[in-house]
Design a protein around this motif. Structure first.
Motif, mmCIF file in Angstrom:
data_model
loop_
_atom_site.group_PDB
_atom_site.id
_atom_site.type_symbol
_atom_site.label_atom_id
_atom_site.label_comp_id
_atom_site.label_asym_id
_atom_site.label_seq_id
_atom_site.Cartn_x
_atom_site.Cartn_y
_atom_site.Cartn_z
ATOM 1 N N GLN A 6 -5.625 -2.750 7.118
ATOM 2 C CA GLN A 6 -6.708 -3.343 6.339
ATOM 3 C C GLN A 6 -6.453 -3.194 4.845
ATOM 4 O O GLN A 6 -6.645 -4.132 4.076
ATOM 5 N N LEU A 7 -6.000 -2.000 4.435
ATOM 6 C CA LEU A 7 -5.711 -1.782 3.019
ATOM 7 C C LEU A 7 -4.524 -2.625 2.560
ATOM 8 O O LEU A 7 -4.507 -3.113 1.432
ATOM 9 N N ALA A 8 -3.526 -2.807 3.441
ATOM 10 C CA ALA A 8 -2.354 -3.604 3.079
ATOM 11 C C ALA A 8 -2.736 -5.046 2.797
ATOM 12 O O ALA A 8 -2.118 -5.705 1.967
ATOM 13 N N SER A 9 -3.764 -5.542 3.462
ATOM 14 C CA SER A 9 -4.129 -6.949 3.277
ATOM 15 C C SER A 9 -4.814 -7.214 1.942
ATOM 16 O O SER A 9 -5.003 -8.371 1.578
ATOM 17 N N VAL A 10 -5.181 -6.177 1.197
ATOM 18 C CA VAL A 10 -5.772 -6.406 -0.118
ATOM 19 C C VAL A 10 -4.745 -6.240 -1.237
ATOM 20 O O VAL A 10 -5.081 -6.357 -2.402
ATOM 21 N N ARG A 11 -3.506 -5.986 -0.875
ATOM 22 C CA ARG A 11 -2.454 -5.894 -1.882
ATOM 23 C C ARG A 11 -2.100 -7.294 -2.369
ATOM 24 O O ARG A 11 -2.000 -8.229 -1.578
ATOM 25 N N LEU A 12 -1.862 -7.416 -3.663
ATOM 26 C CA LEU A 12 -1.503 -8.706 -4.238
ATOM 27 C C LEU A 12 -0.279 -9.295 -3.558
ATOM 28 O O LEU A 12 -0.244 -10.483 -3.240
ATOM 29 N N SER A 13 0.729 -8.454 -3.308
ATOM 30 C CA SER A 13 1.947 -8.964 -2.682
ATOM 31 C C SER A 13 1.668 -9.493 -1.283
ATOM 32 O O SER A 13 2.240 -10.491 -0.869
ATOM 33 N N TYR A 14 0.787 -8.841 -0.534
ATOM 34 C CA TYR A 14 0.459 -9.321 0.812
ATOM 35 C C TYR A 14 -0.313 -10.628 0.723
ATOM 36 O O TYR A 14 0.003 -11.598 1.410
ATOM 37 N N LEU A 15 -1.327 -10.660 -0.114
ATOM 38 C CA LEU A 15 -2.151 -11.862 -0.238
ATOM 39 C C LEU A 15 -1.322 -13.076 -0.634
ATOM 40 O O LEU A 15 -1.465 -14.154 -0.066
ATOM 41 N N CYS A 16 -0.444 -12.907 -1.610
ATOM 42 C CA CYS A 16 0.317 -14.035 -2.147
ATOM 43 C C CYS A 16 1.499 -14.460 -1.280
ATOM 44 O O CYS A 16 2.044 -15.543 -1.496
ATOM 45 N N HIS A 17 1.909 -13.643 -0.342
ATOM 46 C CA HIS A 17 3.072 -14.008 0.471
ATOM 47 C C HIS A 17 2.762 -14.189 1.947
ATOM 48 O O HIS A 17 3.565 -14.752 2.671
ATOM 49 N N ARG A 18 1.627 -13.723 2.394
ATOM 50 C CA ARG A 18 1.343 -13.785 3.828
ATOM 51 C C ARG A 18 0.087 -14.582 4.185
ATOM 52 O O ARG A 18 -0.121 -14.886 5.338
ATOM 53 N N ILE A 19 -0.748 -14.902 3.232
ATOM 54 C CA ILE A 19 -1.982 -15.612 3.517
ATOM 55 C C ILE A 19 -1.758 -17.110 3.270
ATOM 56 O O ILE A 19 -1.384 -17.509 2.164
ATOM 57 N N PRO A 20 -1.981 -17.941 4.312
ATOM 58 C CA PRO A 20 -1.822 -19.388 4.115
ATOM 59 C C PRO A 20 -2.688 -19.862 2.944
ATOM 60 O O PRO A 20 -3.795 -19.397 2.734
ATOM 61 N N TRP A 84 6.829 -0.358 -4.367
ATOM 62 C CA TRP A 84 7.829 -1.419 -4.542
ATOM 63 C C TRP A 84 8.371 -1.877 -3.193
ATOM 64 O O TRP A 84 8.585 -3.056 -2.962
ATOM 65 N N MET A 85 8.599 -0.920 -2.262
ATOM 66 C CA MET A 85 9.086 -1.297 -0.932
ATOM 67 C C MET A 85 8.108 -2.251 -0.269
ATOM 68 O O MET A 85 8.502 -3.248 0.313
ATOM 69 N N ARG A 86 6.827 -1.944 -0.310
ATOM 70 C CA ARG A 86 5.811 -2.835 0.273
ATOM 71 C C ARG A 86 5.888 -4.211 -0.374
ATOM 72 O O ARG A 86 5.872 -5.223 0.307
ATOM 73 N N THR A 87 5.953 -4.235 -1.699
ATOM 74 C CA THR A 87 6.007 -5.512 -2.411
ATOM 75 C C THR A 87 7.230 -6.317 -1.982
ATOM 76 O O THR A 87 7.134 -7.518 -1.736
ATOM 77 N N LEU A 88 8.372 -5.657 -1.890
ATOM 78 C CA LEU A 88 9.600 -6.357 -1.509
ATOM 79 C C LEU A 88 9.544 -6.875 -0.080
ATOM 80 O O LEU A 88 9.979 -7.994 0.204
ATOM 81 N N ILE A 89 9.011 -6.087 0.828
ATOM 82 C CA ILE A 89 8.918 -6.531 2.222
ATOM 83 C C ILE A 89 7.920 -7.673 2.344
ATOM 84 O O ILE A 89 8.187 -8.669 3.011
ATOM 85 N N HIS A 90 6.784 -7.560 1.687
ATOM 86 C CA HIS A 90 5.810 -8.658 1.737
ATOM 87 C C HIS A 90 6.390 -9.934 1.122
ATOM 88 O O HIS A 90 6.166 -11.025 1.627
ATOM 89 N N GLY A 91 7.105 -9.789 0.031
ATOM 90 C CA GLY A 91 7.634 -10.953 -0.674
ATOM 91 C C GLY A 91 8.907 -11.528 -0.095
ATOM 92 O O GLY A 91 9.329 -12.626 -0.479
ATOM 93 N N TRP A 92 9.536 -10.836 0.834
ATOM 94 C CA TRP A 92 10.833 -11.278 1.356
ATOM 95 C C TRP A 92 10.839 -12.725 1.852
ATOM 96 O O TRP A 92 11.757 -13.480 1.520
ATOM 97 N N PRO A 93 9.865 -13.175 2.634
ATOM 98 C CA PRO A 93 9.922 -14.568 3.084
ATOM 99 C C PRO A 93 9.959 -15.574 1.927
ATOM 100 O O PRO A 93 10.590 -16.617 2.036
#
Length: 186
Positions: A6-20, A84-93
């Protein structure tokens, strides 16, 4: 859903790379901008995020013989590294096809030389030392075929990386589960 998810889904990197609907925004923001944002968030987390306080408590115990200023610096760097690891993994796609623009691989000549002997190569890394999680995806983007082996990949790899690993050109084998996991890893 677990609290961490739940907390991961409010990260900017998650929102911008994983949310349609927001993925286009994620592709247009450069990795360096995300890094700057992540540095800012890590600075706040050092003082305000209970999970990071727990990690710092462990670091302080492990580094008890170091001066207090050094322990504080290392604790802050560890928090930044993890974020940074979270950001990189979220942004990888979004960033995988452009990783040559923002990734520098040092020592690749040693890998090329070892593979030139036509016997393969084994790359070893300490647990959570450096950006080890990105070694397999980055090297696969450079044309290497990889099998990553580790004690266990937590969670669904497709969910973690944002798409199936077969699109990434590398596989992950775990030796942390049962007897057959050990055999597959070998």
């Amino acid at each position: 859903m677990a609290l961490n998810e739940q907390l991961a889904s409010v990260r900017l990197s998650y929102l911008c790379h994983r949310i349609p609907g927001l993925r286009l925004l994620g592709r247009t923001i450069s990795p360096s901008s995300y890094f700057a944002w992540t540095r800012f968030v890590a600075g706040i987390a050092y003082y305000a995020y209970p999970a990071d306080w727990r990690r710092m408590r462990y670091m302080r115990a492990a580094l008890a013989s170091f001066p207090a200023a050094e322990v504080k610096r290392r604790a802050r760097e560890n928090i930044l590294y993890r974020k940074w690891m979270r950001t990189l993994i979220h942004g990888w796609p979004s960033w995988a096809n452009r990783c040559h623009e923002w990734v520098r691989v040092e020592g690749s000549e040693h890998l090329t030389e070892a593979l030139g002997l036509r016997r393969g190569a084994v790359l070893l890394s300490g647990h959570a030392y450096g950006l080890v999680t990105l070694v397999a995806p980055v090297l696969s983007r450079q044309g290497y075929r990889l099998n990553r082996i580790g004690r266990g990949l937590r969670g669904d790899p497709e969910k973690r990386w944002g798409r199936p690993l077969e699109h990434e050109g590398w596989t992950y084998s775990t030796f942390g589960g049962d007897f057959w996991d050990h055999v597959r890893a070998l």
